[in-house]
Design a protein around this motif. Structure first.
Motif, PDB file in Angstrom:
ATOM      1  N   LYS A  36       4.163   2.671  -8.394  1.00  0.00           N
ATOM      2  CA  LYS A  36       5.792   2.783  -8.284  1.00  0.00           C
ATOM      3  C   LYS A  36       5.437   3.324  -6.833  1.00  0.00           C
ATOM      4  CE  LYS A  36       5.267   4.226 -13.883  1.00  0.00           C
ATOM      5  NZ  LYS A  36       5.611   4.622 -14.901  1.00  0.00           N
ATOM      6  N   CYS A  82      -1.962  12.492 -19.401  1.00  0.00           N
ATOM      7  CA  CYS A  82      -1.863  11.705 -17.907  1.00  0.00           C
ATOM      8  C   CYS A  82      -0.505  11.154 -17.368  1.00  0.00           C
ATOM      9  CB  CYS A  82      -2.041  10.304 -19.019  1.00  0.00           C
ATOM     10  SG  CYS A  82      -3.675   9.668 -19.979  1.00  0.00           S
ATOM     11  N   LEU A  83       0.614  11.624 -17.651  1.00  0.00           N
ATOM     12  CA  LEU A  83       2.058  11.872 -17.126  1.00  0.00           C
ATOM     13  C   LEU A  83       2.026  12.707 -16.356  1.00  0.00           C
ATOM     14  CD1 LEU A  83       4.879  10.474 -16.421  1.00  0.00           C
ATOM     15  CD2 LEU A  83       5.883  11.972 -18.979  1.00  0.00           C
ATOM     16  N   GLU A 131       6.112   3.487 -24.043  1.00  0.00           N
ATOM     17  CA  GLU A 131       5.427   4.348 -24.322  1.00  0.00           C
ATOM     18  C   GLU A 131       5.629   5.072 -26.088  1.00  0.00           C
ATOM     19  OE1 GLU A 131       5.678   9.275 -23.431  1.00  0.00           O
ATOM     20  OE2 GLU A 131       5.036   9.008 -21.449  1.00  0.00           O
ATOM     21  N   ARG A 178      -8.660   6.380 -17.942  1.00  0.00           N
ATOM     22  CA  ARG A 178      -7.502   5.878 -18.584  1.00  0.00           C
ATOM     23  C   ARG A 178      -6.434   6.975 -17.518  1.00  0.00           C
ATOM     24  NH1 ARG A 178      -2.651   7.146 -20.850  1.00  0.00           N
ATOM     25  NH2 ARG A 178      -1.719   5.074 -22.207  1.00  0.00           N
ATOM     26  N   PHE A 218       9.041   7.909 -13.242  1.00  0.00           N
ATOM     27  CA  PHE A 218       7.610   8.005 -13.655  1.00  0.00           C
ATOM     28  C   PHE A 218       7.191   7.764 -15.192  1.00  0.00           C
ATOM     29  CE2 PHE A 218       7.379  10.176  -9.486  1.00  0.00           C
ATOM     30  CZ  PHE A 218       6.178   9.840  -9.729  1.00  0.00           C
ATOM     31  N   TYR A 219       8.696   8.403 -15.705  1.00  0.00           N
ATOM     32  CA  TYR A 219       8.417   7.984 -17.228  1.00  0.00           C
ATOM     33  C   TYR A 219       8.936   7.222 -17.645  1.00  0.00           C
ATOM     34  CZ  TYR A 219      10.128  10.172 -22.199  1.00  0.00           C
ATOM     35  OH  TYR A 219      10.028  10.072 -23.121  1.00  0.00           O
ATOM     36  N   ARG A 220       7.985   7.315 -18.626  1.00  0.00           N
ATOM     37  CA  ARG A 220       9.002   5.016 -18.823  1.00  0.00           C
ATOM     38  C   ARG A 220       8.722   5.570 -20.488  1.00  0.00           C
ATOM     39  NH1 ARG A 220      10.410   1.110 -15.435  1.00  0.00           N
ATOM     40  NH2 ARG A 220      10.693   0.940 -16.647  1.00  0.00           N
ATOM     41  N   VAL A 279      -0.980   4.132 -11.162  1.00  0.00           N
ATOM     42  CA  VAL A 279       0.409   3.436 -11.851  1.00  0.00           C
ATOM     43  C   VAL A 279       1.608   4.288 -10.500  1.00  0.00           C
ATOM     44  CG1 VAL A 279       2.003   3.900 -13.386  1.00  0.00           C
ATOM     45  CG2 VAL A 279      -0.164   2.872 -14.104  1.00  0.00           C
ATOM     46  N   ALA A 291      -3.362   6.418 -14.851  1.00  0.00           N
ATOM     47  CA  ALA A 291      -2.349   6.427 -14.709  1.00  0.00           C
ATOM     48  C   ALA A 291      -1.497   6.899 -12.790  1.00  0.00           C
ATOM     49  CB  ALA A 291      -1.995   7.506 -15.925  1.00  0.00           C
ATOM     50  N   VAL A 339       2.971   1.639 -26.137  1.00  0.00           N
ATOM     51  CA  VAL A 339       1.455   1.867 -26.619  1.00  0.00           C
ATOM     52  C   VAL A 339       1.241   2.741 -27.847  1.00  0.00           C
ATOM     53  CG1 VAL A 339      -0.401   3.218 -25.355  1.00  0.00           C
ATOM     54  CG2 VAL A 339       1.531   2.401 -24.248  1.00  0.00           C
ATOM     55  N   MET A 398      -1.471  10.828 -22.973  1.00  0.00           N
ATOM     56  CA  MET A 398      -0.223   9.793 -22.238  1.00  0.00           C
ATOM     57  C   MET A 398       0.973  11.389 -21.439  1.00  0.00           C
ATOM     58  SD  MET A 398       1.977   6.486 -24.001  1.00  0.00           S
ATOM     59  CE  MET A 398       2.079   7.066 -25.908  1.00  0.00           C
TER      60      MET A 398
HETATM   61  C1  LIG Z   1       1.675   4.884 -16.817  1.00  0.00           C
HETATM   62  C2  LIG Z   1       2.366   4.811 -17.115  1.00  0.00           C
HETATM   63  O1  LIG Z   1       3.308   6.280 -16.691  1.00  0.00           O
HETATM   64  C3  LIG Z   1       3.184   7.194 -17.821  1.00  0.00           C
HETATM   65  C4  LIG Z   1       2.515   7.040 -18.472  1.00  0.00           C
HETATM   66  C5  LIG Z   1       1.724   6.689 -19.704  1.00  0.00           C
HETATM   67  C6  LIG Z   1       0.407   6.145 -20.522  1.00  0.00           C
HETATM   68  O2  LIG Z   1      -0.032   7.247 -19.892  1.00  0.00           O
HETATM   69  O3  LIG Z   1       0.618   5.807 -21.053  1.00  0.00           O
HETATM   70  C7  LIG Z   1       3.391   5.330 -19.979  1.00  0.00           C
HETATM   71  C8  LIG Z   1       4.272   5.371 -19.965  1.00  0.00           C
HETATM   72  C9  LIG Z   1       4.584   6.356 -18.484  1.00  0.00           C
HETATM   73  O4  LIG Z   1       5.558   7.440 -19.450  1.00  0.00           O
HETATM   74  C10 LIG Z   1       3.194   2.978 -17.390  1.00  0.00           C
HETATM   75  O5  LIG Z   1       3.976   3.898 -16.137  1.00  0.00           O
HETATM   76  O6  LIG Z   1       2.692   2.984 -17.267  1.00  0.00           O
END
Ligand SMILES: C=C(O[C@@H]1C=C(C(=O)O)C=C[C@H]1O)C(=O)O
Length: 364
Positions: free
Chosen positions: A38, A87-88, A56, A27, A50-52, A34, A31, A59, A84
């Motif tokens: 981006k 990952c972020l 989130e 996972r 990056f932060y969405r 991703v 990220a 999810v 998450m």
């Molecule tokens: C992975 C991403 O980036 C960030 C990390 C996410 C995650 O770990 O699921 C979700 C949104 C974003 O904050 C994404 O945009 O999908």
């Protein structure tokens, strides 16, 4: 249970942990991909986002919908929140300012919303959190906005009048207060109790019943109260678990808040507009001219379009004596066609209308 059974179960857990470990790593690599995508799709001069928060929220909701137990939905979402967050942080670690010092409920709210993989920065006052975000020194700020027992946090509302800020999220936290003492406190000689004014108010009845003649001293935060008590023998503090742990205090009485459902709502402030998720909230500030029926005119479009108002708060406008602004929260996103038309109707009647932000309703 026999030793052998226990051993077999532990082998199973070890095997599962290996799989969980591999899946979390996969996972995290996703990220990272991703982040690469981006970056690659940026137009010239465009800054990557990056932060969405909307993603989130989706999810977490999905996790809660699919969870079959035995862990509860909130517990499971909390675990995914942290995954998450980490990952972020691989994409870009977020910098978050909050109303400090360390150990405040606002810090707990920041961790609940963003997870622990952020760089967090305690600020001494609400206004400083706003300024830190405005200056671009951090990505987001976290401030308290209302308490279910004591009502609005006026410093926060007034700061919105002074700064152009986008609200990008909300979080609610159950607030439990404890009466805390230090190692050297003589518990039968307590002559003063420190806390933040809001917390003293949230425990007023309990204090009247148990410490009616003890001086109550309001300080800048609960964490500050806990810090003071550490070095004094005749005082106690009202604060939460985080402050108790941080300053090594023990609980003389637990959960002393007057209302068992005592909760505070916090806002995440930043500069980033959040797209709709289908389950959003919008906050606006409206000022109306001072004439009969003005408030009625403001509220009618919401009623007529079946939009759920979740909160309305009045504050002095600061631009004239006895003039007011209204802080309104309602269900929906400002890009929803229905909400758009309500906002258009209001702006025809209003002296000023400012959208503070549309953001996903708190998931956790
Ligand atoms: C992975 C991403 O980036 C960030 C990390 C996410 C995650 O770990 O699921 C979700 C949104 C974003 O904050 C994404 O945009 O999908």
């Amino acid at each position: 249970m026999s030793e052998q059974e226990l051993k077999a179960l532990r082998v199973r857990i070890d095997n599962l942990d290996e799989k969980v470990l591999e899946l979390i790593s996969e996972r995290a690599r996703c990220a990272q991909e991703v982040a690469r995508v981006k970056m690659a799709s940026l137009a010239e001069g465009e800054v990557p986002v990056f932060y969405r928060p909307e993603r989130e929220a989706q999810v977490l909701k999905r996790v809660m919908e699919r969870n079959k137990g035995p862990l509860g939905n909130e517990e499971m979402a909390r675990l995914f929140r942290e995954i998450m967050s980490s990952c972020l942080a691989l994409e870009q670690p977020l910098k978050v300012a909050y109303l400090g010092p360390e150990g405040t409920f606002t810090q707990a709210a920041a961790m609940k919303h963003f997870g622990h993989a952020v760089i967090s920065k305690p600020m001494a006052a609400i206004d400083e959190v706003f300024r830190e975000v405005a200056a671009g020194a951090v990505n987001f700020g976290v401030v308290p906005v209302e308490n279910s027992t004591e009502g609005a946090v006026n410093h926060t509302l007034d700061s919105f009048l002074e700064h152009d800020m986008v609200i990008c999220g909300e979080v609610e936290l159950r607030i439990h207060h404890h009466l805390l003492v230090g190692e050297n406190t003589k518990t039968d000689s307590i002559s003063r109790i420190y806390s933040h004014a809001q917390s003293l108010a949230q425990c007023r009845k309990w204090l009247d019943a148990h410490y009616p003649n003890v001086e109550r001293i309001a300080v800048s935060s609960n964490a500050e109260a806990a810090k003071r008590v550490k070095g004094e023998w005749n005082s106690a503090a009202i604060a939460g678990d985080m402050a108790a742990g941080l300053y090594g205090l023990t609980r003389l009485a637990e959960k002393i808040e007057d209302r068992p459902d005592n909760s505070t709502r916090f806002l995440m402030i930043g500069n980033q507009e959040v797209p709709p998720t289908g389950d959003d909230k919008t906050s606006i500030i409206v000022s109306m001219s001072n004439r009969p029926g003005a408030l009625h005119e403001l509220l009618v479009p919401f009623h007529e379009n079946g939009i759920d108002l979740t909160r309305i708060e009045t504050r002095p406008s600061r631009s004239g004596k006895w003039t007011y602004v209204f802080f309104i929260d309602f269900a929906g996103h400002h890009r929803d066609p229905l909400v758009k038309s309500v906002l258009e109707q209001i702006s025809q009647e209003a002296v000023a209308l400012k959208i503070l932000g549309s953001y996903p309703k708190a998931v956790l």
